[in-house]
Design a protein around this motif. Sequence first.
Motif, PDB file in Angstrom:
ATOM      1  N   LEU A   1      17.683   5.260  27.428  1.00 45.01           N
ATOM      2  CA  LEU A   1      18.576   6.222  27.722  1.00 45.01           C
ATOM      3  C   LEU A   1      17.925   6.865  28.897  1.00 45.01           C
ATOM      4  CD1 LEU A   1      19.945   7.697  24.337  1.00 45.01           C
ATOM      5  CD2 LEU A   1      20.881   5.968  26.089  1.00 45.01           C
ATOM      6  N   ASN A   2      18.340   7.630  29.847  1.00 51.77           N
ATOM      7  CA  ASN A   2      17.865   8.296  31.003  1.00 51.77           C
ATOM      8  C   ASN A   2      17.142   9.565  30.496  1.00 51.77           C
ATOM      9  OD1 ASN A   2      18.810   6.332  32.756  1.00 51.77           O
ATOM     10  ND2 ASN A   2      20.522   7.359  33.034  1.00 51.77           N
ATOM     11  N   GLU A   3      17.537  10.209  29.418  1.00 50.82           N
ATOM     12  CA  GLU A   3      17.019  11.311  29.000  1.00 50.82           C
ATOM     13  C   GLU A   3      16.843  11.392  27.446  1.00 50.82           C
ATOM     14  OE1 GLU A   3      20.234  14.754  29.271  1.00 50.82           O
ATOM     15  OE2 GLU A   3      19.252  14.080  31.022  1.00 50.82           O
ATOM     16  N   ASN A   4      15.973  12.005  27.086  1.00 54.38           N
ATOM     17  CA  ASN A   4      15.897  12.195  25.481  1.00 54.38           C
ATOM     18  C   ASN A   4      16.890  13.092  24.811  1.00 54.38           C
ATOM     19  OD1 ASN A   4      15.457  12.034  22.844  1.00 54.38           O
ATOM     20  ND2 ASN A   4      13.089  12.738  22.976  1.00 54.38           N
ATOM     21  N   GLY A   5      17.767  12.270  24.274  1.00 54.51           N
ATOM     22  CA  GLY A   5      19.031  13.113  23.525  1.00 54.51           C
ATOM     23  C   GLY A   5      18.820  13.136  21.879  1.00 54.51           C
ATOM     24  N   GLY A   6      17.619  12.542  21.555  1.00 48.89           N
ATOM     25  CA  GLY A   6      17.340  12.929  20.190  1.00 48.89           C
ATOM     26  C   GLY A   6      17.655  11.486  19.439  1.00 48.89           C
ATOM     27  N   PRO A   7      17.277  11.499  18.083  1.00 47.13           N
ATOM     28  CA  PRO A   7      17.590  10.311  17.562  1.00 47.13           C
ATOM     29  C   PRO A   7      19.273  10.030  16.983  1.00 47.13           C
ATOM     30  CG  PRO A   7      16.611  11.795  15.934  1.00 47.13           C
ATOM     31  CD  PRO A   7      16.427  12.172  17.324  1.00 47.13           C
ATOM     32  N   ALA A   8      19.752  11.162  16.910  1.00 50.51           N
ATOM     33  CA  ALA A   8      21.297  10.879  16.596  1.00 50.51           C
ATOM     34  C   ALA A   8      21.846  10.396  17.737  1.00 50.51           C
ATOM     35  CB  ALA A   8      21.946  12.083  16.282  1.00 50.51           C
ATOM     36  N   ARG A   9      21.548  10.761  18.921  1.00 47.30           N
ATOM     37  CA  ARG A   9      22.216  10.129  20.279  1.00 47.30           C
ATOM     38  C   ARG A   9      21.852   8.738  20.335  1.00 47.30           C
ATOM     39  NH1 ARG A   9      25.628   9.043  23.646  1.00 47.30           N
ATOM     40  NH2 ARG A   9      25.047   8.915  25.710  1.00 47.30           N
ATOM     41  N   ALA A  10      20.707   8.420  20.040  1.00 48.87           N
ATOM     42  CA  ALA A  10      20.232   7.041  20.287  1.00 48.87           C
ATOM     43  C   ALA A  10      20.672   6.341  19.189  1.00 48.87           C
ATOM     44  CB  ALA A  10      18.583   7.054  20.172  1.00 48.87           C
ATOM     45  N   ARG A  11      20.888   6.724  18.101  1.00 45.69           N
ATOM     46  CA  ARG A  11      21.737   5.721  17.035  1.00 45.69           C
ATOM     47  C   ARG A  11      23.012   5.500  17.239  1.00 45.69           C
ATOM     48  NH1 ARG A  11      18.488   8.957  12.774  1.00 45.69           N
ATOM     49  NH2 ARG A  11      16.623   7.922  12.724  1.00 45.69           N
ATOM     50  N   ASN A  12      23.751   6.570  18.014  1.00 47.48           N
ATOM     51  CA  ASN A  12      25.037   6.259  18.238  1.00 47.48           C
ATOM     52  C   ASN A  12      25.299   5.465  19.417  1.00 47.48           C
ATOM     53  OD1 ASN A  12      26.106   8.237  16.248  1.00 47.48           O
ATOM     54  ND2 ASN A  12      26.077   9.866  17.828  1.00 47.48           N
ATOM     55  N   VAL A  13      24.383   5.474  20.549  1.00 46.33           N
ATOM     56  CA  VAL A  13      24.551   4.465  21.553  1.00 46.33           C
ATOM     57  C   VAL A  13      24.115   3.036  21.145  1.00 46.33           C
ATOM     58  CG1 VAL A  13      23.216   3.515  23.660  1.00 46.33           C
ATOM     59  CG2 VAL A  13      23.799   6.103  23.292  1.00 46.33           C
ATOM     60  N   GLY A  14      23.258   2.993  20.099  1.00 45.61           N
ATOM     61  CA  GLY A  14      22.923   1.678  19.394  1.00 45.61           C
ATOM     62  C   GLY A  14      24.184   1.079  18.584  1.00 45.61           C
ATOM     63  N   ILE A  15      24.761   2.009  18.032  1.00 50.10           N
ATOM     64  CA  ILE A  15      26.189   1.631  17.172  1.00 50.10           C
ATOM     65  C   ILE A  15      27.129   0.953  18.351  1.00 50.10           C
ATOM     66  CG2 ILE A  15      28.062   2.512  15.898  1.00 50.10           C
ATOM     67  CD1 ILE A  15      26.097   4.330  14.392  1.00 50.10           C
ATOM     68  N   ASP A  16      27.420   1.721  19.234  1.00 52.64           N
ATOM     69  CA  ASP A  16      28.357   1.495  20.279  1.00 52.64           C
ATOM     70  C   ASP A  16      28.110   0.066  20.875  1.00 52.64           C
ATOM     71  OD1 ASP A  16      30.058   3.788  20.054  1.00 52.64           O
ATOM     72  OD2 ASP A  16      28.916   4.701  21.729  1.00 52.64           O
ATOM     73  N   ARG A  17      26.960  -0.181  21.209  1.00 56.57           N
ATOM     74  CA  ARG A  17      26.463  -1.684  21.633  1.00 56.57           C
ATOM     75  C   ARG A  17      26.626  -2.666  20.669  1.00 56.57           C
ATOM     76  NH1 ARG A  17      21.107  -0.236  25.492  1.00 56.57           N
ATOM     77  NH2 ARG A  17      22.419   1.241  27.012  1.00 56.57           N
ATOM     78  N   ALA A  18      26.049  -2.357  19.572  1.00 59.57           N
ATOM     79  CA  ALA A  18      26.386  -3.374  18.310  1.00 59.57           C
ATOM     80  C   ALA A  18      27.736  -3.700  18.068  1.00 59.57           C
ATOM     81  CB  ALA A  18      25.576  -2.801  17.056  1.00 59.57           C
ATOM     82  N   LEU A  19      28.741  -2.528  18.028  1.00 66.51           N
ATOM     83  CA  LEU A  19      30.000  -2.825  17.516  1.00 66.51           C
ATOM     84  C   LEU A  19      30.711  -3.874  19.024  1.00 66.51           C
ATOM     85  CD1 LEU A  19      31.128   0.868  16.296  1.00 66.51           C
ATOM     86  CD2 LEU A  19      30.978  -1.627  14.924  1.00 66.51           C
ATOM     87  N   GLY A  20      30.118  -3.559  19.669  1.00 63.89           N
ATOM     88  CA  GLY A  20      30.630  -4.458  21.316  1.00 63.89           C
ATOM     89  C   GLY A  20      30.630  -5.829  20.988  1.00 63.89           C
ATOM     90  N   LEU A  21      29.590  -6.427  20.077  1.00 61.60           N
ATOM     91  CA  LEU A  21      29.223  -7.376  19.693  1.00 61.60           C
ATOM     92  C   LEU A  21      29.955  -8.246  18.508  1.00 61.60           C
ATOM     93  CD1 LEU A  21      25.450  -7.465  20.323  1.00 61.60           C
ATOM     94  CD2 LEU A  21      27.324  -8.317  22.065  1.00 61.60           C
TER      95      LEU A  21
END
Length: 146
Positions: A1-21
């Motif tokens: 990510l461009n900036e640190n949004g914390g672990p919750a934000r990072a996990r949500n981004v990871g979930i979105d990417r995973a669900l796209g697969l």
Amino acid sequence: LNENGGPARARNVGIDRALGLGPQHILFTDHDCVLDRSWNENMTRFLANASFGAVGGMTYSWGSTLLDYYHEINGTLNGKWLLPQRKELWYMPTLNFGMTADVAREFRFDERFPTAAGEDVDLCLRLRSKYRIGFCRKAKLWHDYG
């Protein structure tokens, strides 16, 4: 990510990417964990064959310091069992956690938690309003407290 949004934000981004697969399950661990060779297989098999929306595994200490020993005895990162059978969890830290893709679509980490402290417990408590969290003893990993 461009900036640190914390672990919750990072996990949500990871979930979105995973669900796209198009996965059936999404598993979480931390960078300071050593997984048993069968961890992934045991977690996904548990979710596929059980009536649970999420699962937690068994966490051991990697090191041999007094801190490691304390956490090993206390079971700090093993979540909290619902007694008396210890087959279901009240919550599970995300270093050893998985959920079905359907549950991941419905329940996200609360990004109002800016640091790693409580965002995983919050998710589990909300998730338990609709689903159960199972405990898979065979899904083992070791956490490096050092």
